[in-house]
Design an enzyme around this catalytic site. Structure first.
Site, short mmCIF file in Angstrom:
data_model
loop_
_atom_site.label_atom_id
_atom_site.label_comp_id
_atom_site.label_asym_id
_atom_site.label_seq_id
_atom_site.Cartn_x
_atom_site.Cartn_y
_atom_site.Cartn_z
N ASN A 117 46.54 42.45 41.11
CA ASN A 117 46.62 41.07 40.68
C ASN A 117 45.27 40.37 40.57
O ASN A 117 45.15 39.38 39.85
CB ASN A 117 47.52 40.29 41.66
N VAL A 171 37.54 44.05 44.90
CA VAL A 171 38.34 45.13 44.32
C VAL A 171 37.45 46.17 43.66
O VAL A 171 37.86 47.32 43.45
CB VAL A 171 39.36 44.60 43.28
N TYR A 219 38.55 39.10 28.80
CA TYR A 219 39.83 39.03 29.51
C TYR A 219 40.93 39.74 28.71
O TYR A 219 41.71 40.52 29.27
CB TYR A 219 40.18 37.56 29.71
N ALA A 220 41.00 39.48 27.41
CA ALA A 220 42.03 40.10 26.58
C ALA A 220 41.88 41.61 26.55
O ALA A 220 42.87 42.34 26.64
CB ALA A 220 41.97 39.53 25.16
N ALA A 221 40.64 42.09 26.44
CA ALA A 221 40.41 43.53 26.41
C ALA A 221 40.80 44.18 27.74
O ALA A 221 41.40 45.26 27.78
CB ALA A 221 38.94 43.81 26.10
N SER A 239 48.75 40.29 30.82
CA SER A 239 48.86 38.95 30.23
C SER A 239 49.23 39.06 28.77
O SER A 239 48.98 40.09 28.12
CB SER A 239 47.50 38.23 30.36
N LYS A 261 43.00 43.03 29.93
CA LYS A 261 44.45 42.98 30.10
C LYS A 261 45.15 44.00 29.20
O LYS A 261 46.18 44.57 29.58
CB LYS A 261 44.96 41.57 29.82
#
Length: 246
Positions: free
Chosen positions: A80, A54, A151-153, A138, A155
């Site tokens: 996704n 991607v 990951y949190a940043a 998420s 998302k």
């Protein structure tokens, strides 16, 4: 319909449901072998497999062009594709940070841009159908996630991407929304569903169970469909009640 990260989990289930509902799917994944196996049960005239990353802007542009040549138009995108590289903040390497940001956020931007350009051009040429973009975010992007600042940043960034695309492209009847899933039974969530974390997380989910891919993808197809024709710039939580807020 373009679906990234389509070889397993949510992406695979999304592709299957789109085809079952009568749509065509352009499925992308880095793992070409797994992708071909995932798509094998589906009718070959309704799917197009694309192997690659991607985080390849040229691939995104080429894929949209090839999809238009084969199916006539692209009306939907599901961003996704995702990876995890967990580490506590003070121990996270630059590579762990960048890998996750690249796949989740930069990759989603490349595909949103490529698909969005086609949609805008199509509308300007007289096709009012527009399109729909669904970003798989998420709960981590709304409340943080210990050991996964990358990951949190990323998302959280997808939430802003959805809202910005909704504002810029609403005049072209192009909608953009985010889905904030909780814990879905996929290979990527095996660790959090394991013995160390399972009981603590389940205790915070009012429905008391993990989600199954085949049930959460129904909300993806809802947002892609005309049933959500007046829904844009929104963040829909599909998490069994794990994140409840006003």
């Amino acid at each position: 319909m373009v679906v990234t990260g389509a070889a397993q989990g949510i992406g695979k289930a999304t592709s299957e449901l789109v085809v079952a509902l009568g749509g065509n799917v352009v499925a992308l994944d880095l793992n070409g072998t797994a992708l071909r196996e995932a798509l094998a049960p589906l009718p070959s005239d309704r799917v197009m497999a694309v192997t690659g990353s991607v985080v390849d802007a040229d691939l995104a542009t080429r894929t949209v062009s090839d999809a238009v040549s084969r199916f006539g138009a692209v009306h939907g995108l599901v961003n996704n594709a995702g990876i995890t590289r967990p580490a506590m903040i003070e121990k996270m390497s630059a590579a762990q940070w960048q890998d996750v940001i690249d796949v989740h956020l930069t990759g989603a931007f490349y595909w949103t841009q490529a698909v969005g350009r086609h949609m805008v051009q199509r509308v300007k040429a007289g096709d009012p159908s527009g399109g729909s973009i669904v970003n798989i975010s998420s709960d981590a992007g709304r409340k943080g996630s210990i050991g996964q600042i990358n990951y949190a940043a990323a998302k959280a960034g997808l939430l802003a991407m959805s809202m910005t695309a909704a504002r810029e492209w609403g005049k072209h009847n192009i909608r953009a929304n985010s889905l904030c899933f909780g814990v879905v039974e996929t290979p990527m969530t095996e660790v959090v569903r394991g013995d160390k974390f399972r009981d603590g997380i389940l205790a915070q989910i009012p429905l008391g169970r993990w989600a199954k891919p085949e049930e959460v993808v129904r909300t993806i197809c809802f947002l892609l469909s005309d049933a959500a024709s007046y829904v844009t710039g929104q963040h829909l939580g599909v998490n069994g009640g794990f994140h409840i807020s006003l």
